[in-house]
Design a protein around this motif. Structure first.
Motif, PDB file in Angstrom:
ATOM      1  N   VAL A 117      17.428  -7.744  23.096  1.00 31.90           N
ATOM      2  CA  VAL A 117      18.015  -8.649  22.187  1.00 31.90           C
ATOM      3  C   VAL A 117      18.748  -7.022  20.566  1.00 31.90           C
ATOM      4  N   GLY A 118      18.561  -5.821  22.015  1.00 34.08           N
ATOM      5  CA  GLY A 118      19.316  -4.604  21.107  1.00 34.08           C
ATOM      6  C   GLY A 118      20.659  -5.046  21.018  1.00 34.08           C
ATOM      7  N   LEU A 119      20.266  -5.015  21.814  1.00 30.97           N
ATOM      8  CA  LEU A 119      22.161  -5.217  22.794  1.00 30.97           C
ATOM      9  C   LEU A 119      23.138  -6.558  22.554  1.00 30.97           C
ATOM     10  N   VAL A 120      22.404  -7.702  21.885  1.00 34.73           N
ATOM     11  CA  VAL A 120      22.677  -9.122  21.409  1.00 34.73           C
ATOM     12  C   VAL A 120      23.633  -8.207  19.513  1.00 34.73           C
ATOM     13  N   ASP A 121      22.027  -8.098  19.712  1.00 38.11           N
ATOM     14  CA  ASP A 121      22.604  -7.158  17.766  1.00 38.11           C
ATOM     15  C   ASP A 121      23.553  -6.904  17.897  1.00 38.11           C
ATOM     16  N   ASP A 122      23.676  -5.219  18.823  1.00 30.93           N
ATOM     17  CA  ASP A 122      24.785  -4.872  18.561  1.00 30.93           C
ATOM     18  C   ASP A 122      25.877  -5.216  18.505  1.00 30.93           C
ATOM     19  N   LYS A 123      26.029  -6.157  18.908  1.00 27.03           N
ATOM     20  CA  LYS A 123      27.326  -6.399  19.201  1.00 27.03           C
ATOM     21  C   LYS A 123      27.715  -7.951  18.263  1.00 27.03           C
ATOM     22  N   PHE A 124      26.361  -8.596  18.129  1.00 21.30           N
ATOM     23  CA  PHE A 124      26.775  -9.842  17.196  1.00 21.30           C
ATOM     24  C   PHE A 124      25.648  -9.841  15.696  1.00 21.30           C
ATOM     25  N   ALA A 125      24.946  -8.394  15.396  1.00 21.19           N
ATOM     26  CA  ALA A 125      24.426  -8.279  14.341  1.00 21.19           C
ATOM     27  C   ALA A 125      23.362 -10.098  14.148  1.00 21.19           C
ATOM     28  N   LEU A 126      22.110  -9.884  14.644  1.00 18.83           N
ATOM     29  CA  LEU A 126      21.254 -10.813  14.331  1.00 18.83           C
ATOM     30  C   LEU A 126      20.403 -10.859  13.066  1.00 18.83           C
ATOM     31  N   GLY A 127      20.273 -11.504  12.972  1.00 22.06           N
ATOM     32  CA  GLY A 127      19.014 -11.768  11.505  1.00 22.06           C
ATOM     33  C   GLY A 127      18.131 -11.688  11.865  1.00 22.06           C
ATOM     34  N   ALA A 128      17.791 -11.079  10.811  1.00 19.64           N
ATOM     35  CA  ALA A 128      15.786 -10.664  10.868  1.00 19.64           C
ATOM     36  C   ALA A 128      14.835 -11.453  11.474  1.00 19.64           C
ATOM     37  N   LYS A 129      15.012 -12.218  10.848  1.00 17.02           N
ATOM     38  CA  LYS A 129      13.626 -13.287  11.947  1.00 17.02           C
ATOM     39  C   LYS A 129      14.175 -13.185  13.569  1.00 17.02           C
ATOM     40  N   THR A 130      15.360 -13.559  13.772  1.00 15.47           N
ATOM     41  CA  THR A 130      15.432 -13.133  15.116  1.00 15.47           C
ATOM     42  C   THR A 130      14.779 -11.893  15.904  1.00 15.47           C
ATOM     43  N   LYS A 131      15.475 -11.028  15.271  1.00 17.93           N
ATOM     44  CA  LYS A 131      14.977  -9.509  15.635  1.00 17.93           C
ATOM     45  C   LYS A 131      13.555  -9.586  15.895  1.00 17.93           C
ATOM     46  N   PHE A 132      12.743  -9.793  14.571  1.00 19.21           N
ATOM     47  CA  PHE A 132      11.713  -9.987  14.823  1.00 19.21           C
ATOM     48  C   PHE A 132      11.025 -10.815  15.471  1.00 19.21           C
ATOM     49  N   GLY A 133      11.458 -11.658  15.468  1.00 15.43           N
ATOM     50  CA  GLY A 133      11.148 -12.196  17.318  1.00 15.43           C
ATOM     51  C   GLY A 133      10.647 -12.110  18.801  1.00 15.43           C
ATOM     52  N   GLY A 134      12.339 -11.097  18.193  1.00 11.14           N
ATOM     53  CA  GLY A 134      11.670 -10.174  19.612  1.00 11.14           C
ATOM     54  C   GLY A 134      11.478  -9.420  19.912  1.00 11.14           C
ATOM     55  N   GLN A 135      10.975  -8.390  18.715  1.00 11.09           N
ATOM     56  CA  GLN A 135       9.962  -7.448  18.354  1.00 11.09           C
ATOM     57  C   GLN A 135       8.901  -7.550  18.628  1.00 11.09           C
ATOM     58  N   THR A 136       8.328  -9.158  18.485  1.00 15.69           N
ATOM     59  CA  THR A 136       6.919  -9.897  19.037  1.00 15.69           C
ATOM     60  C   THR A 136       6.236 -10.213  20.641  1.00 15.69           C
ATOM     61  N   LEU A 137       7.736 -10.602  20.664  1.00 14.74           N
ATOM     62  CA  LEU A 137       7.777 -10.601  22.402  1.00 14.74           C
ATOM     63  C   LEU A 137       7.880  -9.555  23.418  1.00 14.74           C
ATOM     64  N   ALA A 138       8.439  -8.440  22.825  1.00 10.79           N
ATOM     65  CA  ALA A 138       7.913  -6.982  23.288  1.00 10.79           C
ATOM     66  C   ALA A 138       7.077  -6.693  23.700  1.00 10.79           C
ATOM     67  N   ALA A 139       6.137  -7.108  21.838  1.00 14.81           N
ATOM     68  CA  ALA A 139       5.049  -6.311  21.930  1.00 14.81           C
ATOM     69  C   ALA A 139       4.263  -7.263  22.464  1.00 14.81           C
ATOM     70  N   ILE A 140       4.178  -8.413  22.812  1.00 13.05           N
ATOM     71  CA  ILE A 140       3.160  -8.875  23.484  1.00 13.05           C
ATOM     72  C   ILE A 140       2.871  -8.860  24.410  1.00 13.05           C
ATOM     73  N   CYS A 141       4.366  -8.240  25.367  1.00 14.67           N
ATOM     74  CA  CYS A 141       4.312  -8.815  26.760  1.00 14.67           C
ATOM     75  C   CYS A 141       3.318  -7.303  27.034  1.00 14.67           C
ATOM     76  N   ALA A 142       3.881  -6.293  26.161  1.00 15.59           N
ATOM     77  CA  ALA A 142       3.611  -4.899  26.312  1.00 15.59           C
ATOM     78  C   ALA A 142       1.771  -4.821  26.140  1.00 15.59           C
ATOM     79  N   ALA A 143       1.148  -5.237  25.444  1.00 21.73           N
ATOM     80  CA  ALA A 143      -0.170  -5.565  25.102  1.00 21.73           C
ATOM     81  C   ALA A 143      -0.870  -6.443  26.054  1.00 21.73           C
ATOM     82  N   SER A 144       0.029  -7.569  27.089  1.00 20.24           N
ATOM     83  CA  SER A 144      -0.850  -8.175  27.873  1.00 20.24           C
ATOM     84  C   SER A 144      -1.451  -6.785  29.216  1.00 20.24           C
ATOM     85  N   SER A 145      -1.172  -5.710  29.384  1.00 13.25           N
ATOM     86  CA  SER A 145      -1.376  -4.884  30.011  1.00 13.25           C
ATOM     87  C   SER A 145      -2.340  -4.308  30.091  1.00 13.25           C
ATOM     88  N   GLY A 146      -3.183  -2.980  30.543  1.00 16.33           N
ATOM     89  CA  GLY A 146      -4.417  -2.943  29.894  1.00 16.33           C
ATOM     90  C   GLY A 146      -4.169  -2.156  28.365  1.00 16.33           C
TER      91      GLY A 146
END
Length: 360
Positions: free
Chosen positions: A88-117
């Motif tokens: 998400v960061g690389l795409v944003d650094d290249k094309f400047a993603l919208g706030a909602k798209t970035k938030f979606g990527g951050q949430t997905l990453a957080a869900i992945c981390a929260a799926s651990s113990g």
């Protein structure tokens, strides 16, 4: 201890060696930050330094892998979240993603981390006891990770600012974890790896910077700090297990909180960029680029010291400190104009002081 030092050195050296390569690739592939009305730099700057930070952290963790113990089982999920943020960061650094798209990527990453113990299952409230989250622990964990990611992302506005503040916060968490090296081995491993990587990156990123970390770096740093805090601080035996991580991460969290308040009062979307952040206010007073960053470093060290003090003092003493700190934060924020658009008396006074010094 020698092994831990090797991990720190590995992260430091690998980051230093990787940054020049990243600079070349960033310029070649067009990952550059162009100046505009909100930014203080002039000319195009390579902006994917976060890749070097991530590679440095990976090197440190690889050296210290045997020290992780049971935390090894959680690393797959944590790495998965980091890779999502990197994409998400690389795409944003290249094309400047919208706030909602970035938030979606951050949430997905957080869900992945929260799926651990690794989750925030409870917090300890002073004089009350444990507040158990139960089935809400997954949601609380995701919200915490996303909040810290965005907090670090928002303060990344000056050369060396985000990397330096992160370094100070991680150093504070490391100092607290070293008191219990067996219980918090995973915290020590990740903290040392991150510490080595951010200090190595600062050699290129401190004013005047040769490279920016970009959203790739700032989001990863926020993600890493959120993970480390959940591994150690929220599981601390102190009655202030909620307040301690908030103090350690106070600078980015306070800046983000007042940004939300300021934009709400000004009838703006909370995702709208502005020039009302802490570093913008200090620059407007007349402080130079380097001095502004050093002032914020000092504030970060202050909060880090208070966090350590909180973990060592009696509850009532800590409560008095907390009240004084909260009052001081509100007065300071009001004084320099963090909350609203108007130029406050303190901001005027400090600005005049800087002008006098400049012309002496």
């Amino acid at each position: 201890m020698q092994t831990y030092i090797l991990g720190l050195i590995a992260a430091f050296i690998v980051t230093i060696a990787t940054v020049p390569i990243v600079i070349i690739l960033a310029k070649k592939w067009g990952f550059v930050d162009k100046p505009d009305h909100r930014k203080v730099h002039k000319g195009n700057m390579p902006r994917i330094g976060g890749i070097a930070i991530m590679i440095g952290v990976a090197a440190g963790v690889a050296v210290l892998w045997p020290q992780l113990g049971e935390a090894k089982d959680d690393m797959l999920f944590l790495v998965g979240g980091a890779l999502i943020l990197a994409t998400v960061g690389l795409v944003d650094d290249k094309f400047a993603l919208g706030a909602k798209t970035k938030f979606g990527g951050q949430t997905l990453a957080a869900i992945c981390a929260a799926s651990s113990g690794i989750r925030i299952e409870y917090i300890q409230i002073p004089f009350v006891g444990n507040l158990e989250f139960g089935i809400l622990s997954f949601l609380v964990t995701v919200l915490w990770i996303v909040a810290i990611i965005n907090s670090v992302n928002l303060i990344d506005g000056l050369d060396g600012l985000a990397a330096g503040v992160t370094t100070i916060a991680v150093l504070t968490m490391l100092v607290m974890a070293l008191g219990h090296p067996i219980a918090y081995a995973s915290v020590i491993v990740l903290s040392l790896s991150l510490l080595g990587s951010t200090t190595g990156f600062l050699l290129y990123n401190f004013y005047p910077a040769k490279i920016f970390m970009g959203d790739t770096g700032s989001m990863f740093l926020g993600y890493a700090m959120a993970i480390i805090s959940m591994m150690g601080l929220f599981k601390s035996v102190t009655m202030f297990s909620l307040i301690v991580p908030l103090l350690i991460l106070a600078v980015p969290l306070i800046d983000t909180t007042f940004a939300v308040i300021r934009r709400t009062l000004n009838h703006q979307s909370i995702g709208t960029a502005d020039k009302g952040h802490l570093h913008h206010c200090l620059l407007a007073m007349g402080f130079g680029h380097r001095k502004t960053v050093l002032i914020i470093y000092g504030i970060s060290f202050l909060f880090g010291g208070v966090a350590v003090l909180f973990s060592q003092t009696a509850n009532w003493v800590s409560l008095v400190f907390l009240v004084v700190i909260l009052f001081g934060i509100l007065m300071f924020a009001e004084g320099i104009g963090l909350i609203g658009k108007q130029r406050k008396p303190l901001r005027k006074a400090l600005g005049k002081m800087q002008l006098v010094k400049r012309y002496e």
